[in-house]
Design a protein around this motif. Sequence first.
Motif, PDB file in Angstrom:
ATOM      1  N   ARG A  15      35.029  32.922  49.377  1.00 50.98           N
ATOM      2  CA  ARG A  15      34.482  33.037  47.963  1.00 50.98           C
ATOM      3  C   ARG A  15      35.707  33.063  47.310  1.00 50.98           C
ATOM      4  O   ARG A  15      35.509  32.170  46.013  1.00 50.98           O
ATOM      5  N   GLN A  16      36.590  33.321  47.211  1.00 50.20           N
ATOM      6  CA  GLN A  16      38.075  33.340  46.481  1.00 50.20           C
ATOM      7  C   GLN A  16      38.300  31.794  46.171  1.00 50.20           C
ATOM      8  O   GLN A  16      38.531  31.051  45.182  1.00 50.20           O
ATOM      9  N   PHE A  18      36.271  29.203  46.676  1.00 53.76           N
ATOM     10  CA  PHE A  18      35.326  28.570  45.723  1.00 53.76           C
ATOM     11  C   PHE A  18      35.115  28.924  44.540  1.00 53.76           C
ATOM     12  O   PHE A  18      34.386  28.411  43.619  1.00 53.76           O
ATOM     13  N   GLY A  19      35.812  29.988  44.062  1.00 58.48           N
ATOM     14  CA  GLY A  19      35.759  30.673  42.823  1.00 58.48           C
ATOM     15  C   GLY A  19      34.372  31.510  42.429  1.00 58.48           C
ATOM     16  O   GLY A  19      34.052  31.536  41.444  1.00 58.48           O
ATOM     17  N   LEU A  20      33.643  32.077  43.738  1.00 60.42           N
ATOM     18  CA  LEU A  20      32.819  32.840  43.468  1.00 60.42           C
ATOM     19  C   LEU A  20      33.132  34.326  43.407  1.00 60.42           C
ATOM     20  O   LEU A  20      34.264  34.810  43.592  1.00 60.42           O
ATOM     21  N   PRO A  21      32.234  34.941  42.612  1.00 62.99           N
ATOM     22  CA  PRO A  21      32.560  36.383  42.092  1.00 62.99           C
ATOM     23  C   PRO A  21      32.636  37.244  43.417  1.00 62.99           C
ATOM     24  O   PRO A  21      32.040  37.091  44.482  1.00 62.99           O
ATOM     25  N   ASP A  22      33.437  38.407  43.226  1.00 63.56           N
ATOM     26  CA  ASP A  22      33.475  39.542  44.312  1.00 63.56           C
ATOM     27  C   ASP A  22      32.166  40.666  44.061  1.00 63.56           C
ATOM     28  O   ASP A  22      32.320  41.098  42.907  1.00 63.56           O
TER      29      ASP A  22
END
Length: 84
Positions: A15-16, A18-22
């Motif tokens: 996720r980090q 690809f820039g996806l939110p936590d």
Amino acid sequence: MKVNVEIDCTPQEARQFFGLPDVQPMQTAVMERLQNQMLDNIQKVSPEALMQSWLSFDPKFAERFSDMFAAMTGLGSPRAPDKK
């Protein structure tokens, strides 16, 4: 031509990357709220709460219920109706 790429990482690392939110804090909050609602609803459908709600509806319900149960199982004869 066939190319296989194998990446060994955790879901959080992916996720980090690809820039996806936590979403972990939101997921934790939702799960806590869901758990509290489930526990509250379990209390509402406990046998004691159900019987109390059923018996408070009609004062003679307990007698009628026992008569119906006795008639269905054949364990006894139903009580004679109250005469006024």
